[in-house]
Motif scaffolding. Structure first.
Motif, PDB file in Angstrom:
ATOM      1  N   UNK A  37       0.829  -1.203   0.000  1.00  0.00           N
ATOM      2  CA  UNK A  37       0.000   0.000   0.000  1.00  0.00           C
ATOM      3  C   UNK A  37       0.866   1.258   0.000  1.00  0.00           C
ATOM      4  N   UNK A  38       1.956   1.225   0.779  1.00  0.00           N
ATOM      5  CA  UNK A  38       2.870   2.374   0.809  1.00  0.00           C
ATOM      6  C   UNK A  38       3.513   2.589  -0.555  1.00  0.00           C
ATOM      7  N   UNK A  39       3.870   1.493  -1.229  1.00  0.00           N
ATOM      8  CA  UNK A  39       4.460   1.600  -2.569  1.00  0.00           C
ATOM      9  C   UNK A  39       3.460   2.206  -3.547  1.00  0.00           C
ATOM     10  N   UNK A  40       2.207   1.791  -3.449  1.00  0.00           N
ATOM     11  CA  UNK A  40       1.192   2.340  -4.351  1.00  0.00           C
ATOM     12  C   UNK A  40       1.041   3.845  -4.139  1.00  0.00           C
ATOM     13  N   UNK A  41       0.996   4.281  -2.880  1.00  0.00           N
ATOM     14  CA  UNK A  41       0.873   5.718  -2.601  1.00  0.00           C
ATOM     15  C   UNK A  41       2.087   6.470  -3.154  1.00  0.00           C
ATOM     16  N   UNK A  42       3.259   5.870  -3.009  1.00  0.00           N
ATOM     17  CA  UNK A  42       4.482   6.516  -3.491  1.00  0.00           C
ATOM     18  C   UNK A  42       4.445   6.674  -5.012  1.00  0.00           C
ATOM     19  N   UNK A  43       4.043   5.623  -5.707  1.00  0.00           N
ATOM     20  CA  UNK A  43       4.002   5.664  -7.171  1.00  0.00           C
ATOM     21  C   UNK A  43       2.935   6.643  -7.652  1.00  0.00           C
ATOM     22  N   UNK A  44       1.767   6.632  -7.024  1.00  0.00           N
ATOM     23  CA  UNK A  44       0.706   7.570  -7.406  1.00  0.00           C
ATOM     24  C   UNK A  44       1.178   9.003  -7.199  1.00  0.00           C
ATOM     25  N   UNK A  45       1.907   9.243  -6.115  1.00  0.00           N
ATOM     26  CA  UNK A  45       2.449  10.582  -5.878  1.00  0.00           C
ATOM     27  C   UNK A  45       3.429  11.001  -6.963  1.00  0.00           C
ATOM     28  N   UNK A  46       4.249  10.066  -7.424  1.00  0.00           N
ATOM     29  CA  UNK A  46       5.194  10.366  -8.503  1.00  0.00           C
ATOM     30  C   UNK A  46       4.455  10.657  -9.807  1.00  0.00           C
ATOM     31  N   UNK A  47       3.406   9.894 -10.073  1.00  0.00           N
ATOM     32  CA  UNK A  47       2.613  10.139 -11.277  1.00  0.00           C
ATOM     33  C   UNK A  47       1.951  11.517 -11.213  1.00  0.00           C
ATOM     34  N   UNK A  48       1.458  11.881 -10.028  1.00  0.00           N
ATOM     35  CA  UNK A  48       0.800  13.180  -9.873  1.00  0.00           C
ATOM     36  C   UNK A  48       1.769  14.322 -10.166  1.00  0.00           C
ATOM     37  N   UNK A  49       3.014  14.191  -9.704  1.00  0.00           N
ATOM     38  CA  UNK A  49       4.010  15.233  -9.971  1.00  0.00           C
ATOM     39  C   UNK A  49       4.305  15.331 -11.464  1.00  0.00           C
ATOM     40  N   UNK A  50       4.342  14.190 -12.139  1.00  0.00           N
ATOM     41  CA  UNK A  50       4.590  14.194 -13.577  1.00  0.00           C
ATOM     42  C   UNK A  50       3.458  14.902 -14.318  1.00  0.00           C
ATOM     43  N   UNK A  51       2.227  14.628 -13.905  1.00  0.00           N
ATOM     44  CA  UNK A  51       1.072  15.278 -14.527  1.00  0.00           C
ATOM     45  C   UNK A  51       1.099  16.781 -14.260  1.00  0.00           C
ATOM     46  N   UNK A  52       1.436  17.170 -13.019  1.00  0.00           N
ATOM     47  CA  UNK A  52       1.490  18.594 -12.656  1.00  0.00           C
ATOM     48  C   UNK A  52       2.524  19.337 -13.493  1.00  0.00           C
ATOM     49  N   UNK A  53       3.634  18.676 -13.801  1.00  0.00           N
ATOM     50  CA  UNK A  53       4.678  19.317 -14.608  1.00  0.00           C
ATOM     51  C   UNK A  53       4.300  19.426 -16.081  1.00  0.00           C
TER      52      UNK A  53
END
Length: 280
Positions: A37-53
């Motif tokens: 679950x922690x890994x999923x949150x980490x990956x989703x957070x990375x994807x969100x930053x990519x989308x924001x950029x």
């Protein structure tokens, strides 16, 4: 293409993020459901930053639909490639790769090791020809390089497929023969260890040692700041491996051992050769 990643820490999550951006389905397996679950949150957070950029036109939901996380290695079934990204420990990686092969005997296997012999890691595999090294760099999203490490038993066709996979991620592959520290770790650690010795003997401050390489040799980042980002514990582990195989020139400096013992691991702990804002 379906890709598996064993280990959802900083490196494993970065690797999963890269393949998701390339349009792959990605399975991340961790040691337990809490870690998954922690890994999923980490990956989703990375994807969100990519989308924001604005680096992708896809939404987070569109990218995340291809992500599966869990603790059962049976989820690796059907993967074309499975990458081991567990901590840099020979026994741990050897056991992990043997477990992956049992779960997905037809998949290509790769280790994200930065220094351990691919031949040694493949020793317990039933099909060592399906194994090579894919050495990603931290942080994975910002790194342009992947080192393909070819063991003595590695199938040449697998090496060519690995080139294609790396290029699919918009990264540049280099191919090196299995040898201690490969190319990148061997050169990077040699520079870092000498910089640490210089700092410990008072030759110059950490900032000035780094500036010497940044401004004098056009390195984008000095060796001490790079060590903080990589992790002092990671650098120590690689140095110990190279010391054992290549001799005294890679002996870890006392300062490096002391900082690791004190828990000053660099950016991830908030302090190393520099002070950092801690991140999750």
């Amino acid at each position: 293409m379906k890709v598996g990643v064993l280990g959802g820490g900083r490196m494993g999550s970065g690797i999963a993020h890269a393949f998701l951006l390339a349009g792959c389905k990605v399975v991340v397996v961790e040691r337990d459901e809490e870690s998954a679950d922690a890994a999923r949150r980490r990956i989703i957070g990375m994807l969100a930053k990519t989308v924001e950029r604005g680096s992708t036109e896809a939404t987070v939901d569109e990218l995340a639909v291809g992500l599966h996380t869990g603790s059962d290695a049976a989820a690796f079934a059907g993967c074309a490639l499975i990458i081991e990204a567990v901590p840099e420990d020979r026994a741990l990686k050897t056991d992990a790769l043997a477990m992956i092969e049992r779960a997905a005997p037809d998949a290509a296997l790769a280790s994200n090791t930065s220094s351990i012999s691919i031949d040694d890691l493949a020793a317990r595999l039933q099909r060592p020809e399906r194994m090579l090294g894919l050495h990603f760099f931290n942080p994975v999203p910002a790194s342009a390089l992947v080192e393909i490490v070819v063991g003595p038993a590695t199938d040449p066709d697998l090496v060519e497929r690995a080139r294609t996979w790396v290029q699919m991620l918009d990264k540049t592959p280099i191919v090196v023969r299995d040898s201690p520290g490969f190319a990148s770790s061997r050169l990077g650690v040699a520079l870092a260890l000498e910089a640490i010795r210089m700092l410990d003997s008072g030759v110059a401050s950490a900032e000035d040692i780094d500036r010497a390489m940044e401004l004098g040799y056009r390195h984008p980042m000095g060796p001490l700041r790079t060590t903080d980002i990589v992790g002092l514990d990671v650098r120590l582990g690689i140095a110990e491996e190279l010391h054992a195989t290549l001799g005294e020139r890679f002996a870890p400096p006392a300062l490096l051992r002391r900082l690791v013992a004190e828990g000053k691991l660099g950016r991830k702990s908030g302090e190393g050769f520099y002070t950092w804002e801690t991140t999750t």
